[in-house]
Design a protein around this motif. Sequence first.
Motif, mmCIF file in Angstrom:
data_model
loop_
_atom_site.group_PDB
_atom_site.id
_atom_site.type_symbol
_atom_site.label_atom_id
_atom_site.label_comp_id
_atom_site.label_asym_id
_atom_site.label_seq_id
_atom_site.Cartn_x
_atom_site.Cartn_y
_atom_site.Cartn_z
ATOM 1 N N THR A 1 0.831 -1.213 0.000
ATOM 2 C CA THR A 1 0.000 0.000 0.000
ATOM 3 C C THR A 1 0.858 1.251 0.000
ATOM 4 O O THR A 1 0.647 2.180 -0.793
ATOM 5 C CB THR A 1 -0.933 0.001 1.220
ATOM 6 O OG1 THR A 1 -1.742 -1.174 1.202
ATOM 7 C CG2 THR A 1 -1.825 1.230 1.209
ATOM 8 N N VAL A 2 1.863 1.294 0.876
ATOM 9 C CA VAL A 2 2.710 2.484 1.010
ATOM 10 C C VAL A 2 3.565 2.693 -0.238
ATOM 11 O O VAL A 2 3.638 3.798 -0.792
ATOM 12 C CB VAL A 2 3.600 2.366 2.261
ATOM 13 C CG1 VAL A 2 4.620 3.497 2.310
ATOM 14 C CG2 VAL A 2 2.743 2.362 3.514
ATOM 15 N N ILE A 3 4.211 1.642 -0.701
ATOM 16 C CA ILE A 3 5.136 1.781 -1.835
ATOM 17 C C ILE A 3 4.389 2.092 -3.126
ATOM 18 O O ILE A 3 4.773 2.991 -3.887
ATOM 19 C CB ILE A 3 5.988 0.511 -1.985
ATOM 20 C CG1 ILE A 3 6.897 0.333 -0.768
ATOM 21 C CG2 ILE A 3 6.819 0.569 -3.269
ATOM 22 C CD1 ILE A 3 7.663 -0.972 -0.752
ATOM 23 N N ASN A 4 3.308 1.370 -3.393
ATOM 24 C CA ASN A 4 2.593 1.579 -4.654
ATOM 25 C C ASN A 4 1.951 2.957 -4.734
ATOM 26 O O ASN A 4 1.760 3.497 -5.820
ATOM 27 C CB ASN A 4 1.539 0.492 -4.849
ATOM 28 C CG ASN A 4 2.156 -0.880 -5.050
ATOM 29 O OD1 ASN A 4 3.331 -0.993 -5.371
ATOM 30 N ND2 ASN A 4 1.370 -1.920 -4.849
ATOM 31 N N ALA A 5 1.616 3.528 -3.580
ATOM 32 C CA ALA A 5 1.021 4.860 -3.582
ATOM 33 C C ALA A 5 2.074 5.960 -3.677
ATOM 34 O O ALA A 5 1.806 7.027 -4.221
ATOM 35 C CB ALA A 5 0.179 5.063 -2.320
ATOM 36 N N GLY A 6 3.287 5.678 -3.185
ATOM 37 C CA GLY A 6 4.272 6.744 -3.094
ATOM 38 C C GLY A 6 5.439 6.676 -4.053
ATOM 39 O O GLY A 6 6.152 7.661 -4.232
ATOM 40 N N SER A 7 5.651 5.548 -4.718
ATOM 41 C CA SER A 7 6.838 5.409 -5.557
ATOM 42 C C SER A 7 6.560 5.784 -6.998
ATOM 43 O O SER A 7 5.507 5.455 -7.552
ATOM 44 C CB SER A 7 7.359 3.968 -5.507
ATOM 45 O OG SER A 7 8.467 3.811 -6.384
ATOM 46 N N ARG A 8 7.536 6.458 -7.623
ATOM 47 C CA ARG A 8 7.475 6.745 -9.048
ATOM 48 C C ARG A 8 8.385 5.813 -9.833
ATOM 49 O O ARG A 8 8.503 5.927 -11.049
ATOM 50 C CB ARG A 8 7.875 8.195 -9.306
ATOM 51 C CG ARG A 8 6.921 9.192 -8.672
ATOM 52 C CD ARG A 8 7.353 10.619 -8.868
ATOM 53 N NE ARG A 8 7.334 11.015 -10.263
ATOM 54 C CZ ARG A 8 7.574 12.258 -10.683
ATOM 55 N NH1 ARG A 8 7.853 13.202 -9.807
ATOM 56 N NH2 ARG A 8 7.536 12.545 -11.959
ATOM 57 N N LEU A 9 9.046 4.880 -9.116
ATOM 58 C CA LEU A 9 9.999 3.992 -9.772
ATOM 59 C C LEU A 9 9.576 2.532 -9.752
ATOM 60 O O LEU A 9 9.840 1.805 -10.713
ATOM 61 C CB LEU A 9 11.378 4.127 -9.112
ATOM 62 C CG LEU A 9 12.039 5.502 -9.183
ATOM 63 C CD1 LEU A 9 13.306 5.516 -8.342
ATOM 64 C CD2 LEU A 9 12.356 5.857 -10.622
ATOM 65 N N ILE A 10 8.949 2.091 -8.670
ATOM 66 C CA ILE A 10 8.638 0.670 -8.531
ATOM 67 C C ILE A 10 7.197 0.468 -8.068
ATOM 68 O O ILE A 10 6.548 1.391 -7.574
ATOM 69 C CB ILE A 10 9.584 -0.029 -7.523
ATOM 70 C CG1 ILE A 10 9.423 0.587 -6.128
ATOM 71 C CG2 ILE A 10 11.022 0.046 -7.998
ATOM 72 C CD1 ILE A 10 10.176 -0.154 -5.031
ATOM 73 N N ARG A 11 6.731 -0.749 -8.237
ATOM 74 C CA ARG A 11 5.499 -1.222 -7.621
ATOM 75 C C ARG A 11 5.802 -2.602 -7.051
ATOM 76 O O ARG A 11 6.659 -3.330 -7.574
ATOM 77 C CB ARG A 11 4.346 -1.292 -8.625
ATOM 78 C CG ARG A 11 4.589 -2.205 -9.799
ATOM 79 C CD ARG A 11 3.416 -2.262 -10.752
ATOM 80 N NE ARG A 11 3.704 -3.113 -11.887
ATOM 81 C CZ ARG A 11 3.549 -4.428 -11.914
ATOM 82 N NH1 ARG A 11 3.091 -5.056 -10.810
ATOM 83 N NH2 ARG A 11 3.844 -5.135 -12.976
ATOM 84 N N VAL A 12 5.132 -2.978 -5.986
ATOM 85 C CA VAL A 12 5.430 -4.250 -5.339
ATOM 86 C C VAL A 12 4.153 -5.056 -5.155
ATOM 87 O O VAL A 12 3.045 -4.519 -5.151
ATOM 88 C CB VAL A 12 6.125 -4.043 -3.972
ATOM 89 C CG1 VAL A 12 7.412 -3.249 -4.135
ATOM 90 C CG2 VAL A 12 5.200 -3.353 -2.988
ATOM 91 N N GLU A 13 4.354 -6.355 -4.981
ATOM 92 C CA GLU A 13 3.221 -7.265 -4.773
ATOM 93 C C GLU A 13 3.626 -8.328 -3.759
ATOM 94 O O GLU A 13 4.681 -8.959 -3.888
ATOM 95 C CB GLU A 13 2.831 -7.930 -6.093
ATOM 96 C CG GLU A 13 1.673 -8.904 -5.971
ATOM 97 C CD GLU A 13 1.344 -9.578 -7.294
ATOM 98 O OE1 GLU A 13 0.477 -10.482 -7.291
ATOM 99 O OE2 GLU A 13 1.958 -9.209 -8.320
ATOM 100 N N ALA A 14 2.814 -8.479 -2.729
ATOM 101 C CA ALA A 14 3.079 -9.509 -1.719
ATOM 102 C C ALA A 14 2.728 -10.881 -2.294
ATOM 103 O O ALA A 14 1.627 -11.081 -2.786
ATOM 104 C CB ALA A 14 2.268 -9.232 -0.461
#
Length: 621
Positions: free
Chosen positions: A176-189
Amino acid sequence: MPMNAVNTARPTYPGVYVEELPSSARTISTVTTSVTAFVGHTRRGPLNEPVRVTSFTEFERRFGGLSSRSAVGYAAHQFFGNGGTVAVIVRVARSGSGRAACVTLESTEGHSESPVLEVHAKEPGGWGNGLRVAVDYDTPRPDDTFNLRVYDAKGAARESFTGLSMDASHGRHAPTVINAGSRLIRVEAVGEGRPDPSGTVSKPFGHELPNLAVDLTVKIGEVEREFTLHDPDCDGEAPSTVTELALLLERKLRALPDAPGRHAFAGAEVTAFGRRLQVVAGSTDPEDVVRFVGECANDLGLEASVNPPVFPLEGGEDGEAPGPGDLIGSEADKTGIQALRDVEDVNLLVLPELAAYESTDDAVTVVSAAQRLCEERRIFLLVDAPGTWVSVDTARAGLAAFDAVRGNHAGLYFPHLQLTDPITGRLRAFPPSGAVAGVYARTDSERGVWKAPAGTEARLAGVHSLTVALTDRETGLLNPLGVNCLRTMPMVGPLVWGARTLEGSDALDSEWKYVPVRRLALHVEESLRRGLQWVVFEPNDENLWQQIRLGASSYLHTLFRQGAFKGGTPREAYFVKCDRDTTTDEDIANGVVNVLVGFAPVRPAEFVIVSIQQTSGQFEL
């Protein structure tokens, strides 16, 4: 001018009382004229998503800058170099091509190695192969949470996310935090547990530290070094806390000689978290793994968990250049040029890749679809001459292919530009639309949308020469056919020397023959459309019609004073009609109000004829 209402007190003395009342007049504001959309292939960036940029530096940051495979990158560079200020970029790739780089982070906390977090580059492309991520547990809750940092290929830290948790109910849930705030990456658990930290992580130390006066052997990559962890004669009193031990070990590692040109030992970092240490090499080379070997290292628990200093993303592939169908896109899915349908302020459209198409028919197909969009959205299209037009004869022969798309929402420019390629430093040819769009923007800013973006003021900055040097006679063959020529003039250099729409051929005798007339009309139409939105659902009566006339006339009068219309008086320059003659009882019953607006445009002086008469005798002054 509208004013805020002020409630005056009840009159109590003889005199004059002043009260401010709100004005019933509604102003109509002018809209933008030179926001330019570029659609095509870029090195990176979100696919089929319009992104507004205000400088080439921002374009480089969002879309990767120049690339030999991206005509859009060069066109944007030339646009800003010639006076452009705002661009909307739509990245398009061939359907099914391109992959995003990724890496899967694993966890050994459950005593068995299993994947827990997939990290993907935010957008497809080989650019993502330069990203690295690092993980550490240096948080207020080191047993439950973790930090994740993103680096580029040069080792520069780009983004940092702290105090993350893999618990979906946690306030700092990692995806939730990374996908909302990153302009470089997205992550998936993809599993349970935290990702393992980067580098070498020790086992937990007890409440008392063991004997530290031991000799250690450390290897980073292929380089092996030996050192004494704590020498009482040189280091003084032994560390009593894990934090002090971390500082000692970091100092010892940084004092070791590096391999030539490397920074693995010199930049080593040792961090204490909880009762453990994390040792990371001072580089972002995944091969620089820190390993402590020997019995002494094992006694200190420094062989517990060994990972590279960073986890590199891999497998990213650039998408192939889009074909005609990809550029045209889908209206339902808002892809290709159709992605511009939801963007309010776009005035110009540039498709620089069309000039390189081997088939002119394919280019014309895209131009046809683009013109339909431009007509619906009040946009003007800048069309590049095909790259196969290498002379006046080939241009005249190839022009017939554009007969099917001779609309008044587009202008065709010939020939191509010769500029120094910033990547190679060599001279090469580029389609002119990006630079010409910049000239449009500069002219609009300095003179107004009613001024033809051509003439001695329309100089093409940064252009070395043109691929075809046109003479007056050759220009005279192309101009009547609706081709806007680029010329090189003495003392001025390369410039735009034509201002006709594709419908501007003399044979068509169109009222929309000239670019500034067409663009001024689009500007007026869009300004009135937006400025009269308040009319919807108002009582359709004489009071409304009067307000419409007042607002529209005020707007047009402003343009008249700026020189947009011809005529010596407002009556000669424009008119606004909205009354019983334009809106009948039947219209009122159907909820319709009709506004008739007319203006007299200023047409460019293409042909300046100077008559010279020779006389004899003397003149008196």
